[in-house]
Design an enzyme around this catalytic site. Structure first.
Site, short mmCIF file in Angstrom:
data_model
loop_
_atom_site.label_atom_id
_atom_site.label_comp_id
_atom_site.label_asym_id
_atom_site.label_seq_id
_atom_site.Cartn_x
_atom_site.Cartn_y
_atom_site.Cartn_z
N THR A 55 8.16 -1.53 -2.85
CA THR A 55 8.24 -1.26 -4.28
C THR A 55 9.29 -0.21 -4.57
O THR A 55 9.41 0.79 -3.86
CB THR A 55 6.87 -0.78 -4.81
OG1 THR A 55 5.87 -1.75 -4.48
CG2 THR A 55 6.90 -0.59 -6.32
N LEU B 295 4.36 5.12 -3.43
CA LEU B 295 4.74 3.75 -3.73
C LEU B 295 4.83 2.99 -2.41
O LEU B 295 5.23 3.56 -1.39
CB LEU B 295 6.10 3.69 -4.43
CG LEU B 295 6.22 4.28 -5.84
CD1 LEU B 295 7.67 4.22 -6.32
CD2 LEU B 295 5.32 3.55 -6.82
N ASP B 296 4.47 1.71 -2.42
CA ASP B 296 4.63 0.88 -1.23
C ASP B 296 6.08 0.85 -0.79
O ASP B 296 6.99 0.99 -1.60
CB ASP B 296 4.19 -0.56 -1.51
CG ASP B 296 2.71 -0.69 -1.80
OD1 ASP B 296 1.96 0.25 -1.49
OD2 ASP B 296 2.33 -1.74 -2.35
N ARG B 297 6.29 0.59 0.50
CA ARG B 297 7.65 0.47 1.04
C ARG B 297 8.48 -0.54 0.24
O ARG B 297 9.64 -0.29 -0.07
CB ARG B 297 7.58 0.02 2.50
CG ARG B 297 8.94 -0.12 3.17
CD ARG B 297 8.90 -1.14 4.30
NE ARG B 297 8.03 -0.73 5.38
CZ ARG B 297 8.42 -0.15 6.51
NH1 ARG B 297 9.69 0.13 6.69
NH2 ARG B 297 7.55 0.16 7.43
#
Length: 238
Positions: free
Chosen positions: A62, A58-60
């Site tokens: 998110t 997951l993106d930072r």
């Protein structure tokens, strides 16, 4: 220096761990993020003994459901499920404008470098709620926003964020692909300082026995603040 707080664990057994990832922390060290002192995988290693293998990312910015395998075999099985598109991932997103009630963005994307070959990328959405705010900005006397249930079919770099930017329905709080004026509106009026993208639900087959697994992560305090300010309630998780 105080140790960072422990992660909330949604599910644990001898084969896998399902983590409720907070917003604002990178999953692991990478050339794509700066040099931090705090990573999800490091926190998890302080909580869970033995080998840990990230099954997906997951993106930072998110938050939400993150899947971690506890063996090479479990990681390989989950990796195959992801490659075969047998893992159902559902995200909540707040976007500018009112997209159609449902639809698909079919737009090829490059990799993390944002250069080079474009590969197929598809993102489906279902609209859950809309609101029109009596706040003047630019040439519009009102601002429209929508709450979406988003299901990516593929897993390209920042796919959901890039796809909705491509469709001119930028995700609120996205400082890379979003709209600064709408991000400021949410900071000023609702005190929301984060990307409103949350990995809500994950469905997959257990890597050891194949049983159907369905995990969900609750939204955090800033999401709750945004939902309350917009007059929205989330549907029950099914």
């Amino acid at each position: 220096m105080n140790a960072p707080p422990e992660l909330d664990l949604l599910y644990v057994d001898e084969h896998l761990v399902v983590v409720d990832k907070p917003a604002g922390i990178a999953v692991h060290r990478s050339n794509l993020v700066g040099a931090d002192d705090d990573y999800v995988i490091d926190r998890l290693r302080r909580q869970i003994e033995g080998p840990l293998h990230l099954a997906h990312r997951l993106d930072r910015a998110t938050s939400g459901v993150l899947l971690v395998a506890r063996s090479v075999e479990a990681a390989a099985d989950l990796g195959r499920q992801l490659m075969d598109r047998k893992v159902d991932k559902s995200y909540l997103a707040v976007v500018r404008g009112w997209p159609a009630e449902s639809g698909t963005i079919d737009h090829p994307l490059t990799g993390a470098s944002l250069k080079g070959e474009r590969k197929p990328a598809r993102t489906n959405w279902r609209r859950l709620a809309t609101v029109e705010l009596p706040i003047e900005m630019g040439r519009y006397p009102q601002q429209r926003y929508a709450l979406l249930d988003v299901e990516p079919e593929t897993g390209r770099y920042q796919q959901i964020r890039r796809h909705f930017a491509h469709a001119s329905h930028h995700i609120v709080g996205d400082t890379t692909h979003g709209r600064g004026d709408h991000n400021r509106l949410f900071r000023m009026h609702y005190g929301v300082h984060r990307l409103l993208l949350h990995a809500w639900r994950l469905r997959f087959a257990h890597p050891a026995d194949g049983r159907a697994m369905g995990l969900s992560a609750p939204v955090d305090a800033m999401w709750i603040k945004a939902l309350a300010g917009l007059g929205w309630t989330l549907p029950a998780v099914t």
